[in-house]
Design a protein around this motif. Structure first.
Motif, PDB file in Angstrom:
ATOM      1  N   PHE A   6     -29.019  30.708  -7.935  1.00 27.48           N
ATOM      2  CA  PHE A   6     -28.064  31.038  -8.994  1.00 27.48           C
ATOM      3  C   PHE A   6     -26.861  30.115  -8.870  1.00 27.48           C
ATOM      4  N   SER A   7     -26.832  29.106  -9.719  1.00 26.13           N
ATOM      5  CA  SER A   7     -25.701  28.173  -9.737  1.00 26.13           C
ATOM      6  C   SER A   7     -25.428  27.798 -11.188  1.00 26.13           C
ATOM      7  N   PRO A   8     -24.169  27.641 -11.553  1.00 21.76           N
ATOM      8  CA  PRO A   8     -23.840  27.275 -12.936  1.00 21.76           C
ATOM      9  C   PRO A   8     -24.208  25.829 -13.218  1.00 21.76           C
ATOM     10  N   SER A   9     -24.545  25.561 -14.466  1.00 22.95           N
ATOM     11  CA  SER A   9     -24.934  24.201 -14.847  1.00 22.95           C
ATOM     12  C   SER A   9     -23.739  23.356 -15.234  1.00 22.95           C
ATOM     13  N   PHE A  10     -22.546  23.939 -15.225  1.00 24.62           N
ATOM     14  CA  PHE A  10     -21.326  23.202 -15.547  1.00 24.62           C
ATOM     15  C   PHE A  10     -20.192  23.801 -14.718  1.00 24.62           C
ATOM     16  N   PRO A  11     -19.115  23.023 -14.488  1.00 28.48           N
ATOM     17  CA  PRO A  11     -18.004  23.538 -13.673  1.00 28.48           C
ATOM     18  C   PRO A  11     -17.438  24.821 -14.267  1.00 28.48           C
ATOM     19  N   VAL A  12     -17.207  25.795 -13.395  1.00 28.05           N
ATOM     20  CA  VAL A  12     -16.755  27.095 -13.858  1.00 28.05           C
ATOM     21  C   VAL A  12     -15.868  27.711 -12.779  1.00 28.05           C
ATOM     22  N   ASN A  13     -14.960  28.584 -13.189  1.00 33.28           N
ATOM     23  CA  ASN A  13     -14.137  29.328 -12.247  1.00 33.28           C
ATOM     24  C   ASN A  13     -15.052  30.190 -11.385  1.00 33.28           C
ATOM     25  N   PRO A  14     -15.030  30.016 -10.047  1.00 31.67           N
ATOM     26  CA  PRO A  14     -15.924  30.816  -9.199  1.00 31.67           C
ATOM     27  C   PRO A  14     -15.781  32.312  -9.435  1.00 31.67           C
ATOM     28  N   ALA A  15     -14.557  32.785  -9.683  1.00 31.78           N
ATOM     29  CA  ALA A  15     -14.356  34.217  -9.917  1.00 31.78           C
ATOM     30  C   ALA A  15     -15.074  34.669 -11.182  1.00 31.78           C
ATOM     31  N   ASP A  16     -15.019  33.854 -12.235  1.00 33.32           N
ATOM     32  CA  ASP A  16     -15.729  34.203 -13.469  1.00 33.32           C
ATOM     33  C   ASP A  16     -17.237  34.247 -13.239  1.00 33.32           C
ATOM     34  N   PHE A  17     -17.735  33.293 -12.452  1.00 33.94           N
ATOM     35  CA  PHE A  17     -19.171  33.248 -12.175  1.00 33.94           C
ATOM     36  C   PHE A  17     -19.605  34.483 -11.376  1.00 33.94           C
ATOM     37  N   LEU A  18     -18.824  34.837 -10.380  1.00 28.20           N
ATOM     38  CA  LEU A  18     -19.159  36.014  -9.574  1.00 28.20           C
ATOM     39  C   LEU A  18     -19.087  37.288 -10.408  1.00 28.20           C
ATOM     40  N   LEU A  19     -18.116  37.367 -11.311  1.00 26.54           N
ATOM     41  CA  LEU A  19     -17.992  38.549 -12.146  1.00 26.54           C
ATOM     42  C   LEU A  19     -19.173  38.667 -13.104  1.00 26.54           C
ATOM     43  N   ASP A  20     -19.627  37.535 -13.650  1.00 25.53           N
ATOM     44  CA  ASP A  20     -20.812  37.561 -14.513  1.00 25.53           C
ATOM     45  C   ASP A  20     -22.030  38.082 -13.748  1.00 25.53           C
ATOM     46  N   ALA A  73     -22.007  40.010 -11.119  1.00 26.38           N
ATOM     47  CA  ALA A  73     -21.817  41.426 -10.828  1.00 26.38           C
ATOM     48  C   ALA A  73     -22.093  42.292 -12.051  1.00 26.38           C
ATOM     49  N   ASN A  74     -21.941  41.722 -13.242  1.00 25.97           N
ATOM     50  CA  ASN A  74     -22.248  42.431 -14.482  1.00 25.97           C
ATOM     51  C   ASN A  74     -23.698  42.255 -14.910  1.00 25.97           C
ATOM     52  N   GLY A  75     -24.485  41.503 -14.129  1.00 26.48           N
ATOM     53  CA  GLY A  75     -25.889  41.291 -14.464  1.00 26.48           C
ATOM     54  C   GLY A  75     -26.111  40.199 -15.485  1.00 26.48           C
ATOM     55  N   VAL A  76     -25.177  39.244 -15.565  1.00 27.53           N
ATOM     56  CA  VAL A  76     -25.264  38.161 -16.550  1.00 27.53           C
ATOM     57  C   VAL A  76     -25.361  36.836 -15.809  1.00 27.53           C
ATOM     58  N   PHE A  77     -26.332  36.004 -16.188  1.00 27.84           N
ATOM     59  CA  PHE A  77     -26.473  34.670 -15.613  1.00 27.84           C
ATOM     60  C   PHE A  77     -26.804  33.696 -16.730  1.00 27.84           C
ATOM     61  N   GLN A  78     -26.063  32.594 -16.785  1.00 28.94           N
ATOM     62  CA  GLN A  78     -26.223  31.621 -17.867  1.00 28.94           C
ATOM     63  C   GLN A  78     -26.756  30.303 -17.330  1.00 28.94           C
ATOM     64  N   THR A  79     -27.629  29.686 -18.101  1.00 29.29           N
ATOM     65  CA  THR A  79     -28.162  28.360 -17.801  1.00 29.29           C
ATOM     66  C   THR A  79     -28.066  27.505 -19.054  1.00 29.29           C
ATOM     67  N   ASP A  80     -27.505  26.309 -18.922  1.00 29.06           N
ATOM     68  CA  ASP A  80     -27.337  25.385 -20.053  1.00 29.06           C
ATOM     69  C   ASP A  80     -26.565  26.040 -21.191  1.00 29.06           C
ATOM     70  N   GLY A  81     -25.635  26.889 -20.843  1.00 29.73           N
ATOM     71  CA  GLY A  81     -24.778  27.490 -21.862  1.00 29.73           C
ATOM     72  C   GLY A  81     -25.406  28.645 -22.603  1.00 29.73           C
ATOM     73  N   THR A  82     -26.648  29.012 -22.283  1.00 27.10           N
ATOM     74  CA  THR A  82     -27.292  30.147 -22.951  1.00 27.10           C
ATOM     75  C   THR A  82     -27.555  31.237 -21.936  1.00 27.10           C
ATOM     76  N   ARG A  83     -27.571  32.481 -22.380  1.00 27.95           N
ATOM     77  CA  ARG A  83     -27.731  33.614 -21.476  1.00 27.95           C
ATOM     78  C   ARG A  83     -29.211  33.798 -21.125  1.00 27.95           C
ATOM     79  N   GLU A  84     -29.448  33.975 -19.803  1.00 26.68           N
ATOM     80  CA  GLU A  84     -30.805  34.260 -19.347  1.00 26.68           C
ATOM     81  C   GLU A  84     -31.230  35.653 -19.825  1.00 26.68           C
ATOM     82  N   THR A  85     -32.432  35.757 -20.251  1.00 20.99           N
ATOM     83  CA  THR A  85     -32.926  37.063 -20.714  1.00 20.99           C
ATOM     84  C   THR A  85     -34.141  37.524 -19.919  1.00 20.99           C
TER      85      THR A  85
END
Length: 651
Positions: free
Chosen positions: A294-308, A310-322
């Motif tokens: 689980f790693s972001p495909s673009f630079p992102v605030n680590p806190a925002d990434f961890l919060l996503d 924790a909410n069960g949300v993970f994004q790849t290439d700007g789109t939400r994984e389903t």
């Protein structure tokens, strides 16, 4: 991956600032192992739906209500540690258990629903540790009309022991003001949503200053950056960082810190629905999640990434994984298998550090004073004196604000103009004026004082839980401080209206009227304090006091003379009734002389309405001494009820 417990701990860093005045540092290494907390939720359901149920009439004879209880897990096996000089940030979405974990670590949660172990320097939490623990709540609970300097000085005078002089306590407050960067706003009032005061960040630093006065070794903060912009939040966390550099152990919960705030955390604990998803160095968080895919495909605030995550949300290439519906379970399972054993081993295997329960020695070998925040440090009389001074300073704005003064003066001028130089023999008008005074100064103080305890409840609980003072000293200071605040405006009103209305032009009669009115105001205020203390809800208490005063006014003796027998007892509970009787006695005595003055005779046609007022209001009165005794009893009784109501509040 290096763990928090493996880095060099700055236990030997020297303590500066407050320590030179109060006490030397007592470093605390806090460990928490397998913290679990469950609550029982009860739900009621009906097996039969009917119109009566829908309309709130309750179940019918054929309906059946069943009560079911279920346990909800708030925290599930949380383990970690934090050392002196470090900041541990607890991250997670709303409802993840951040505040509950903070309360558990602070020793504020008890009972069989809480399991696990919390150790301070290898020992269980005890009163000595709690006295060195500061807890800053999410809401800033402060008096709005006090300045920053006044707020911290009064807190210092109350919390620090009598072994320190007043000047030394003031020096402690000034040191905290300088340490937290509050010098520029020290003479600005705190304010609130209705009163303009300091900024949100400054208000939060004042809340931190409350706890810093006792020089805590362990400081816990519940979402201190809530409601602050990114710059103010950064400045606040920078302040926490400077406190950590002095050897303090700091634990704070955060909802969504900025990237530069995130970089200031030594260690991070990420929660999701009460379970741990990550614990370790903040700088290693992104590498850990990348290692499990689980790693972001673009630079992102680590806190925002961890919060996503924790909410069960993970994004790849700007789109939400389903295709990962069980993302939270995957992350918590990965943590349990990869990191949790290492974290628990670090917490269990680390050798305990002995606590300094004894008197500590400063670098120059002088014995310093260990400050306790869990019990009252000042004597009762000192607490009373300080609380009285604070009450007078806080309430001067409320009691003498321009709107209230204008209201009283306008009422006096209006009453004086309406009854301008009324005739002594026009008894009906005179009695109407006296009863108007009784109504106005019964409702006015009762309605104002009913908000006192509901509005101060949060501050009262916070300060009492910190051991700043005893209940009796607080209550006595409040009762004594109200006297000058509540009696000045009635004196102004009476001085204006009495002479304008042309009442008995004897100075003695005027002074007696003033004395009766002032005592009556204190009784009415006592009723408001009692109802406010019992109900502890501003809206409900104001409704109850309005209905109560309405009943007292109706049975006060002016509107209705022939009260139905079943309700006649009400007038004897009405302090308006006794005040009105005393007013009449001062102006007319027993009323017998008025018969001949008005030429009243029941056998003649001259038996006017004024004669009827003489018969019904002036004659057959309760003896004035009895009225005074009853009013004094009500003055004491209402306040005893208010005191007993405050004793019910658990802190």
């Amino acid at each position: 991956m290096p763990m928090v417990g493996e880095k060099e701990s700055p236990n030997e860093r020297s303590c500066q600032g407050l320590e030179s005045i109060i006490s030397s540092c007592h470093p605390i290494t806090l460990k928490f192992i397998d913290i679990c907390y469950q609550v029982k939720l009860e739900s009621r359901s009906s097996s039969h739906c009917s119109i009566r149920n829908i309309l709130g009439g309750g179940p019918t004879s054929t309906g059946r209500i069943t009560t079911t209880s279920e346990e909800r897990t708030i925290l599930n096996g949380i383990t970690g540690m934090v050392s002196p000089g470090e900041i541990l940030a607890i991250l997670g979405p709303s409802g993840s258990g951040k505040s509950t974990l903070l309360n558990a670590l602070a020793g504020r949660l008890h009972g069989p629903d809480l399991t696990g172990t919390v150790l301070a320097n290898g020992r269980k939490i005890n009163k000595a540790v709690q006295r060195r623990t500061g807890f800053v709540t999410q809401d800033d609970i402060l008096y709005p009309n006090l300045t920053v300097r006044e707020t911290l000085i009064f807190c210092s005078l109350l919390r620090l022991p009598d072994s320190l002089s007043k000047n030394e306590k003031i020096r402690v407050a000034e040191s905290v003001i300088a340490e937290l960067g509050l010098g520029k706003c020290e003479n600005t009032i705190i304010g609130n949503s209705f009163i303009r005061g300091v900024s949100g960040g400054e208000r939060k630093r004042v809340s931190i200053g409350h706890e810093m006065l006792v020089n805590p070794s362990l400081l816990l903060l519940d979402e201190p950056t809530s409601g602050l912009d990114s710059t103010a939040a950064y400045r606040l966390v920078s302040t926490l960082g400077s406190l950590a550099l002095k050897g303090k152990t700091i634990i704070t919960s955060m909802h969504q810190p900025s990237s530069r705030v995130f970089q200031m955390f030594d260690s991070v604990l990420v929660l999701s629905e009460g379970r741990c998803m990550y614990y370790g160095n903040g700088s290693d968080a992104m590498d850990y999640f990348a290692s499990i895919g689980f790693s972001p495909s673009f630079p992102v605030n680590p806190a925002d990434f961890l919060l996503d995550l924790a909410n069960g949300v993970f994004q790849t290439d700007g789109t939400r994984e389903t295709d990962k519906p069980n993302l939270k379970q995957i992350l918590t399972s990965s943590y349990s298998s990869l990191l949790a054993p290492k974290v628990k081993a670090a917490c269990v295997d680390n050798s305990p550090i002995m606590m300094g329960n004894q008197e500590s020695k400063s670098p120059n070998n002088e014995t310093r004073i260990s400050i306790g925040s869990g019990s009252s440090s000042s004597s009762w009389f000192n607490q009373f004196t300080i609380l009285l001074q604070r009450s007078l300073k806080e309430r001067r704005h409320e009691s003498f604000n321009s709107l209230r003064v204008f209201q009283v003066i306008l009422a006096a001028l209006l009453a004086g103009a309406m009854w301008w130089q009324s005739d002594f023999r026009d008894i009906q008008d005179r009695l109407g004026f006296l009863f108007f005074i009784a109504i106005f100064w019964g409702v006015f103080p009762a309605f104002n004082s009913v908000f006192t305890f509901p509005q101060e409840r949060a501050i009262f609980i916070k300060e009492r839980s910190s051991g700043m003072y005893t209940l009796s000293s607080y209550f006595m200071a409040r009762a004594v401080g109200d006297i000058p605040m509540e009696l000045i405006l009635p004196m102004v009103f009476t001085t204006m209206a009495y002479w304008m209305a042309g009442l008995m032009p004897e100075f003695g009669a005027f002074m007696l009227t003033v004395a009766v009115l002032l005592g009556y105001v204190l009784v009415a205020q006592g009723l408001g304090l009692a109802l406010g203390g019992i109900i502890m809800d501003a809206k409900q208490a104001s409704t109850v006091v309005t209905v109560t005063m309405l009943a007292f006014v109706l049975t006060g003796g002016y509107y209705v003379h022939k009260v139905p027998a079943c309700m006649a007892w009400l007038k004897y509970t009405s302090f308006t009734f006794y005040c009105y009787r005393l007013f009449i006695y001062i102006q007319y005595g027993e009323g017998r002389s008025m018969w001949s003055l008005l030429g009243c005779s029941q056998q003649s046609n001259s038996y006017s309405l004024s004669c009827r007022f003489v018969e019904e209001d002036l004659e057959g009165q309760i003896h004035p001494i009895i009225s005074i005794i009853i009013l004094v009893s009500m003055f004491v009784g209402y306040r005893l009820i208010a005191y007993a109501a405050l004793r019910r509040i658990k802190v």
